[in-house]
Design a protein around this motif. Sequence first.
Motif, PDB file in Angstrom:
ATOM      1  N   PHE A  44      -2.542  -0.917   1.329  1.00 62.44           N
ATOM      2  CA  PHE A  44      -2.991  -1.533   2.577  1.00 62.44           C
ATOM      3  C   PHE A  44      -4.390  -1.047   2.944  1.00 62.44           C
ATOM      4  N   GLN A  45      -4.669   0.227   2.732  1.00 55.12           N
ATOM      5  CA  GLN A  45      -5.973   0.775   3.088  1.00 55.12           C
ATOM      6  C   GLN A  45      -7.075   0.241   2.183  1.00 55.12           C
ATOM      7  N   LYS A  46      -6.857   0.249   0.894  1.00 53.73           N
ATOM      8  CA  LYS A  46      -7.916  -0.079  -0.054  1.00 53.73           C
ATOM      9  C   LYS A  46      -8.074  -1.579  -0.289  1.00 53.73           C
ATOM     10  N   LEU A  47      -6.980  -2.323  -0.207  1.00 58.05           N
ATOM     11  CA  LEU A  47      -7.034  -3.760  -0.484  1.00 58.05           C
ATOM     12  C   LEU A  47      -7.103  -4.605   0.774  1.00 58.05           C
ATOM     13  N   GLY A  48      -6.858  -4.002   1.939  1.00 58.60           N
ATOM     14  CA  GLY A  48      -6.891  -4.779   3.178  1.00 58.60           C
ATOM     15  C   GLY A  48      -5.802  -5.827   3.238  1.00 58.60           C
ATOM     16  N   LEU A  49      -4.590  -5.490   2.825  1.00 58.78           N
ATOM     17  CA  LEU A  49      -3.509  -6.461   2.751  1.00 58.78           C
ATOM     18  C   LEU A  49      -3.002  -6.850   4.134  1.00 58.78           C
ATOM     19  N   ARG A  50      -2.445  -8.048   4.239  1.00 60.14           N
ATOM     20  CA  ARG A  50      -1.745  -8.482   5.447  1.00 60.14           C
ATOM     21  C   ARG A  50      -0.260  -8.143   5.347  1.00 60.14           C
ATOM     22  N   TYR A  51       0.280  -8.328   4.155  1.00 58.80           N
ATOM     23  CA  TYR A  51       1.690  -8.057   3.926  1.00 58.80           C
ATOM     24  C   TYR A  51       1.865  -7.681   2.459  1.00 58.80           C
ATOM     25  N   LEU A  52       2.992  -7.069   2.168  1.00 56.31           N
ATOM     26  CA  LEU A  52       3.306  -6.631   0.816  1.00 56.31           C
ATOM     27  C   LEU A  52       4.764  -6.968   0.547  1.00 56.31           C
ATOM     28  N   LEU A  53       5.013  -7.708  -0.533  1.00 53.18           N
ATOM     29  CA  LEU A  53       6.372  -8.087  -0.893  1.00 53.18           C
ATOM     30  C   LEU A  53       6.946  -7.046  -1.855  1.00 53.18           C
ATOM     31  N   LEU A  54       8.142  -6.559  -1.563  1.00 56.07           N
ATOM     32  CA  LEU A  54       8.799  -5.540  -2.377  1.00 56.07           C
ATOM     33  C   LEU A  54       9.819  -6.217  -3.278  1.00 56.07           C
ATOM     34  N   VAL A  55       9.709  -5.984  -4.556  1.00 51.74           N
ATOM     35  CA  VAL A  55      10.533  -6.682  -5.529  1.00 51.74           C
ATOM     36  C   VAL A  55      11.234  -5.676  -6.439  1.00 51.74           C
ATOM     37  N   GLU A  56      12.229  -6.181  -7.127  1.00 59.33           N
ATOM     38  CA  GLU A  56      12.937  -5.412  -8.147  1.00 59.33           C
ATOM     39  C   GLU A  56      13.404  -6.384  -9.214  1.00 59.33           C
ATOM     40  N   ARG A  57      12.831  -6.246 -10.426  1.00 58.48           N
ATOM     41  CA  ARG A  57      13.162  -7.134 -11.542  1.00 58.48           C
ATOM     42  C   ARG A  57      12.928  -8.598 -11.198  1.00 58.48           C
ATOM     43  N   GLY A  58      11.851  -8.863 -10.500  1.00 59.13           N
ATOM     44  CA  GLY A  58      11.500 -10.232 -10.149  1.00 59.13           C
ATOM     45  C   GLY A  58      12.193 -10.776  -8.929  1.00 59.13           C
ATOM     46  N   SER A  59      13.094 -10.004  -8.334  1.00 63.77           N
ATOM     47  CA  SER A  59      13.811 -10.464  -7.145  1.00 63.77           C
ATOM     48  C   SER A  59      13.233  -9.813  -5.897  1.00 63.77           C
ATOM     49  N   LEU A  60      13.133 -10.592  -4.841  1.00 61.85           N
ATOM     50  CA  LEU A  60      12.630 -10.072  -3.579  1.00 61.85           C
ATOM     51  C   LEU A  60      13.675  -9.163  -2.935  1.00 61.85           C
ATOM     52  N   ARG A  61      13.238  -7.961  -2.546  1.00 58.77           N
ATOM     53  CA  ARG A  61      14.126  -7.018  -1.882  1.00 58.77           C
ATOM     54  C   ARG A  61      13.723  -6.765  -0.434  1.00 58.77           C
ATOM     55  N   GLY A  62      12.458  -7.031  -0.098  1.00 59.51           N
ATOM     56  CA  GLY A  62      12.037  -6.802   1.277  1.00 59.51           C
ATOM     57  C   GLY A  62      10.562  -7.086   1.470  1.00 59.51           C
ATOM     58  N   LEU A  63      10.089  -6.803   2.657  1.00 58.44           N
ATOM     59  CA  LEU A  63       8.718  -7.108   3.023  1.00 58.44           C
ATOM     60  C   LEU A  63       8.174  -6.005   3.912  1.00 58.44           C
ATOM     61  N   LEU A  64       6.911  -5.716   3.759  1.00 60.13           N
ATOM     62  CA  LEU A  64       6.223  -4.714   4.567  1.00 60.13           C
ATOM     63  C   LEU A  64       4.935  -5.328   5.086  1.00 60.13           C
ATOM     64  N   THR A  65       4.643  -5.169   6.380  1.00 60.94           N
ATOM     65  CA  THR A  65       3.449  -5.763   6.982  1.00 60.94           C
ATOM     66  C   THR A  65       2.463  -4.684   7.387  1.00 60.94           C
ATOM     67  N   LYS A  66       1.266  -5.127   7.692  1.00 59.47           N
ATOM     68  CA  LYS A  66       0.227  -4.201   8.127  1.00 59.47           C
ATOM     69  C   LYS A  66       0.633  -3.479   9.393  1.00 59.47           C
ATOM     70  N   LYS A  67       1.317  -4.185  10.252  1.00 58.23           N
ATOM     71  CA  LYS A  67       1.734  -3.556  11.501  1.00 58.23           C
ATOM     72  C   LYS A  67       2.836  -2.526  11.272  1.00 58.23           C
ATOM     73  N   ASP A  68       3.684  -2.763  10.286  1.00 56.75           N
ATOM     74  CA  ASP A  68       4.680  -1.756   9.937  1.00 56.75           C
ATOM     75  C   ASP A  68       4.005  -0.444   9.541  1.00 56.75           C
ATOM     76  N   ILE A  69       2.972  -0.546   8.726  1.00 60.58           N
ATOM     77  CA  ILE A  69       2.242   0.646   8.301  1.00 60.58           C
ATOM     78  C   ILE A  69       1.608   1.334   9.497  1.00 60.58           C
ATOM     79  N   TRP A  70       1.053   0.548  10.407  1.00 64.30           N
ATOM     80  CA  TRP A  70       0.450   1.134  11.610  1.00 64.30           C
ATOM     81  C   TRP A  70       1.486   1.896  12.419  1.00 64.30           C
ATOM     82  N   TRP A  71       2.660   1.317  12.560  1.00 61.86           N
ATOM     83  CA  TRP A  71       3.716   1.982  13.327  1.00 61.86           C
ATOM     84  C   TRP A  71       4.111   3.303  12.677  1.00 61.86           C
ATOM     85  N   VAL A  72       4.238   3.299  11.378  1.00 59.36           N
ATOM     86  CA  VAL A  72       4.649   4.517  10.691  1.00 59.36           C
ATOM     87  C   VAL A  72       3.598   5.609  10.835  1.00 59.36           C
ATOM     88  N   LEU A  73       2.319   5.242  10.664  1.00 52.86           N
ATOM     89  CA  LEU A  73       1.251   6.235  10.739  1.00 52.86           C
ATOM     90  C   LEU A  73       1.039   6.754  12.151  1.00 52.86           C
TER      91      LEU A  73
END
Length: 864
Positions: free
Chosen positions: A794-823
Amino acid sequence: MAASTGNRTRNVSLAHNDDSDSDLDILDQEHGDIAARPIANLYGDPSHEQLHVRPDAPVSPDARFESPESSSSGALANGTINAEEKEGAYVDWNIETQGRRVGYENLSAIDWIFEYTKERQRLRRLLATSSGWSGIIRQLLDNSHAWVVLVVTGLMVGLVAAFINIASDWLEDVKTGYCKDTATSTQFYLSKQFCCWGHDELSQCREWTPWRKALKIENLGGAYVVEYVFFVLYATLFATSSAVLVQGYSHYAKQSGIPEIKTMLGGYVIKDFLGGWTLVTKSIGVCLSVASGLWLGKEGPMVHLACCCAHLAMRPFNSLSNNEARKREVLSAAAASGISVAFGAPVGGVLFSLEQLSYYFPDKIMWQSFVCAMIAAVTLQALNPFHTGKIVLYQVRYTTSWHAFELVPFVLLGIIGGLFGGLFIKLNMFVARLRRSESYVFRYRPILEVSIVAAVTAMINFPNLFMRAQLSELVYYLFAECATIGNNDIFGLCKATVAGSLSMVSLLLTAAGLGTLLAAVTFGLPLPAGIILPSLAVGALYGRALGVVVELIHKHHSGSMLFAACEPDVPCITPGTYAIVGAASALAGTTRMTASIVVIMFELTGALTYVLPIMIGVMLSKWVGDVFGLRSIYDAWIQLNEYPYIDNRDDVAVPQVPVASIMTKVEEMTCIDASRSYSVEDLRNLLRTTAFRGFPILRQHRPSAADSIVASTLQPARNFLLGYISRTELAYALDHARKLDGTTSPVRSATVMCYFMHPNEHEPSTSIDLRPWMDQTPITLHASSSLQLAVSMFQKLGLRYLLLVERGSLRGLLTKKDIWWVLNANEVQSSSAQFMPGAGVLREDRGDEPQEDEEVEGLLRDER
């Protein structure tokens, strides 16, 4: 029914945005050089503004989208095309792309990767269509767009700065008197400086008429009361007028604007923040605010105004205004010009933009920043608003040097600056939170609050000579050497006796203490206000006080070994240099800047020998200030407003947890199943009933009877991630679907079907292909990866969202605001404690969205 070869898919198109750079047709890694490949003309030609399915072929995995004029192109068979054929060549939407975009919603993040990919494609198209001398000229003109914008911005910023300097000085002087007309000329519009031009002493000026003299009051007590009343009334009038302008014409014109500029340069969209009304409102409002005598400055607002000028100058150039990433590059360069004219420090402005503001600052931006800052400074120098050859009122020059024993008080000033900065930020944040509490009496009466604060400030300022003056004038006299002041020592800084010096020290310290309190209350009011000049003034006040004390010690103990380096009968201590070091340390404690402050102070004083004391003061101030917290005053306001700003240079502590522990799981999300068909009404209901800002596109895996047992024992029900579609693009595509059978009415029938992948069965007679609007190449990360890796992406690429996958299947999603909340989990407010993973840029609470006439207080607050 069985599919019939006689059936044909009816023509349906999507009228897309006329933005010439809004579409990506072919990715670099997929196709190589675009000059050698056929592409579609999807970039602004009205004759090719609509896409449709070819009427001569059924929908199949090999279907192509093309322009009407390009249904037959023999050149495609042999691989050679001319310019006319290239304009109408096909584009295959089976090829994975980032999709088409219609723009960004207000209060949303931009896609840096998409914007820079779009720019590369634009340059390749330009290169492919440019040949010969005309092509070279086109490329040169295209390369000159940014430079033209920066030159125009520099000229505009210089003009705006000259206007603000002249207007604020005249309004400030009106509080104490006016320039009397003579028999030959009208002079009421002149400030005190120009009215008394040519007089060595202000007491000799006959044209300047104080209000007591205008009212012919001879009694000293009555004259004092009259001047006091005029001072308070004018101060209240100016401040109230500024607040009324902000409330009536542009809410974005309030405060300094630097936290918002920093957030925008980090990739956030705040529409109208850099508009024309904001430029006009803030230009006039900052003159009134400064003239009111409130403890605020115009340096911070000048950065906002410079970005407004750049935004307006960019509008004619689509290559800049239609690309959010390039737009932010130009704004980063323009921000330097604001500091350049505010301090008369072009190099300091470049470093300010690099150190404090910019999210992305490559080498070319540094060069562009320097050019823009230089042109703005040269323009202001040519206009010469002060008629002194200086472009700022408090620019001074030193002729003496410092001694080794003075390092001790310089170190002390650095420590005091850090203490001041840390405590000031805490106090200002306390006042800001108090204003937002429901029990605050002025919560819904901002103009009344401004009026009361202005009146109280004026009543406190007037009795203290150092607080009564305009801050820029005060800083100049505190910085200056006694030899350069001459007979215009209006504060008595150079004529005091021992008792007078002690009295002056008490007045200086009192002014510094009261100024700190008043600045903490003022910064945050709904009117244009900066914090840089008040910080400089407070630091200069306590710095000058310490210099006077050291000077007194030297006078009474000149024979001490401590002062052995001093020459007899030559001034050894220059209190103005202590004011410089104190001002630099106070500014460093407040803003946590380092190199830019040193360069700005050097450009203000022109004394290379004082760079080392300033560096010592700044370094110690930052170290001591960091004990109270690592955030500057601007970062503290970003945190308070809950702006989703993630600094790409921050080495923040990230929890050692897998990213799957904070992601929004796929079971909690609304996804689109590409293996089934949706009607237009189905998708519109999806938009109406969900609050997500986007939807992953999945294809559900349905195991056959042969492998169902193996699938159930090895892994849960699988899906295949095909892509992602934004809420904005989906809504736009549905609203702008058109029939191509001669009518222009919107497709509204519930039977019209939409699909996100090529169907295996025959489609209805009318269908809409939404694949062009999908991001078929979203950034993904394995769900078991560490959170540290996700934060870095998120810091280096300036992403809006990031899709989390496992073996080609979607497992979840992470957004820029999620990262802000955690930090920021340990510092968010109680109102923000209701955090749930995924409550980021993909979710929105429509009930909390501000109306057009309501004030936008915080980006996250309005978006939840």
